[in-house]
Scaffold this active site. Structure first.
Site, PDB file in Angstrom:
ATOM      1  CD  GLU A  79     120.978  14.460  29.863  1.00 49.97           C
ATOM      2  OE1 GLU A  79     122.083  13.902  30.024  1.00 49.97           O
ATOM      3  OE2 GLU A  79     119.916  13.837  29.713  1.00 49.97           O
ATOM      4  CD1 TRP A 101     124.898  15.340  31.892  1.00 46.63           C
ATOM      5  CD2 TRP A 101     126.803  14.308  31.351  1.00 46.63           C
ATOM      6  NE1 TRP A 101     124.689  14.701  30.695  1.00 46.63           N
ATOM      7  CE2 TRP A 101     125.850  14.069  30.334  1.00 46.63           C
ATOM      8  CE3 TRP A 101     128.079  13.755  31.223  1.00 46.63           C
ATOM      9  CZ2 TRP A 101     126.138  13.300  29.201  1.00 46.63           C
ATOM     10  CZ3 TRP A 101     128.357  12.997  30.094  1.00 46.63           C
ATOM     11  CH2 TRP A 101     127.397  12.777  29.106  1.00 46.63           C
ATOM     12  CE1 TYR A 143     124.985  11.478  23.791  1.00 47.31           C
ATOM     13  CE2 TYR A 143     125.890  12.172  25.896  1.00 47.31           C
ATOM     14  CZ  TYR A 143     125.458  11.168  25.056  1.00 47.31           C
ATOM     15  OH  TYR A 143     125.496   9.864  25.470  1.00 47.31           O
ATOM     16  CB  CYS A 204     125.176   6.189  25.726  1.00 47.33           C
ATOM     17  SG  CYS A 204     126.546   5.884  26.865  1.00 47.33           S
ATOM     18  NE  ARG A 224     128.876   4.658  22.955  1.00 49.60           N
ATOM     19  CZ  ARG A 224     129.380   4.198  24.094  1.00 49.60           C
ATOM     20  NH1 ARG A 224     129.529   2.899  24.276  1.00 49.60           N
ATOM     21  NH2 ARG A 224     129.718   5.022  25.071  1.00 49.60           N
ATOM     22  CG  ASP A 227     122.230   1.871  33.447  1.00 53.47           C
ATOM     23  OD1 ASP A 227     121.444   0.948  33.740  1.00 53.47           O
ATOM     24  OD2 ASP A 227     122.756   2.618  34.298  1.00 53.47           O
TER      25      ASP A 227
END
Length: 322
Positions: A79, A101, A143, A204, A224, A227
């Site tokens: 990733e 994703w 991203y 995130c 921010r 999980d």
């Protein structure tokens, strides 16, 4: 839910009471027992705290791999390498068997078409059908797009703006680390306010900052939203891997990684995961070697990373909230 506490009198605990992963276990327990329960964007519900920190020393090849469950570090590494290409379509990920994703495009496709296509069939079609992938596999300017092609605009004489060359933040950080090591501006930012609505999921893990002390490079990530049950393991691994790659490219030694969470939460439907993981005792000490130094930060391949000494406990499955 009744939480089974680890046996702190056990030989495993006594052998390694300072294991870095206790930071994670203690944070998980604090969220589950004292977090604010709330309904979140997904509708699943979470228990959440605001503001958390975990630190990890990268010296001697150490890498922050959780040992209380198996972490698929190659998937996380693929990733990260995908981010560095600037690609925003899941096709190349699916072709490598990386499905982290896929749920977002799949959900969009099902809602738009009414189809009940399975995830494996959707991924297979993404890989095999370029036109289908172009229509349904793109995530928007997530991203990688922001990291290596942040949009810029040039004013025109008539008061309008024309799209300029994209800004490669990663290349800029490599240059600044080499040329101006004392700078406080070694930053990679993913939170482009103007493009959030076009993203499948706003960033995130949004802000990375790097710092040189002596000859050691440290990396900090502000996240921010985290999980903790599923995403954190990949997030801190990727932070550490990116820091190690930058250190190699800039002739520096790896220092420390600092992970900082804003809204740090556990999903309510992750109770079995939480109970099982809190009953386990961390152990082991994973080390990673980067076996080749590519010409640039953008030329690494998965074969360049070798991990030794990783002996995790069993994988703990849990659903992803979309």
């Amino acid at each position: 839910m009744t939480i089974t506490l680890p046996n702190t009198d056990s030989a495993a605990f006594r052998a390694n009471p300072d294991h870095w992963e206790w930071q994670y276990i203690d944070l998980m327990r604090r969220i589950w027992e004292h977090g604010d329960e709330r309904i979140d964007r997904t509708g699943v519900g979470t228990r959440s705290i605001f503001g958390a920190q975990i630190r990890f020393d990268l010296s001697e090849g150490r890498m922050p791999l959780l040992t209380t469950k198996r972490v698929y570090w190659k998937t996380a590494s693929r990733e990260l390498l995908w981010f560095l290409t600037g690609d925003t379509n899941i096709r190349s990920l699916c072709a490598q068997g990386v499905e982290i994703w896929t749920d977002w495009p799949l959900d969009r496709y099902r809602k738009a078409t009414g189809s009940e296509i399975s995830r494996p069939d959707f991924s297979r079609r993404i890989v095999e059908d370029a036109a289908f992938a172009a229509e349904w596999g793109d995530l928007g300017p997530v991203y990688g797009k922001q990291w290596v092609d942040w949009p810029s605009y040039e004013p025109q004489g008539d008061g309008t703006f024309r799209r300029g060359a994209g800004i490669n933040q990663v290349a800029q950080v490599v240059e600044s680390l080499r040329e101006n090591p004392g700078s406080r501006r070694h930053i990679i930012e993913g939170w482009n306010v103007a493009e959030l609505d076009a993203m499948a999921l706003p960033p995130c893990h949004k802000t990375y900052q790097f710092h040189i002390a002596g000859n050691r490079l440290s990396g900090l990530l502000y996240q921010r939203s985290c999980d903790l049950g599923l995403g954190f393991a990949f997030n801190i691994w990727s932070l550490a891997l990116l820091t190690r790659m930058l250190a190699q490219q800039c002739d520096l030694e790896p220092g420390e990684v600092v992970w900082m969470g804003g809204d740090t939460h556990l999903y309510l439907n992750h109770a079995p995961l939480v109970e099982e993981q809190l009953s386990r005792v961390p152990s082991g000490d994973a080390r990673m070697e980067i076996v080749r130094r590519p010409e640039t930060i953008f030329d690494y391949a998965i074969e360049d990373f070798s991990v030794e000494g990783y002996a995790p406990q069993a994988h703990i499955p849990a659903p992803v909230a979309v």
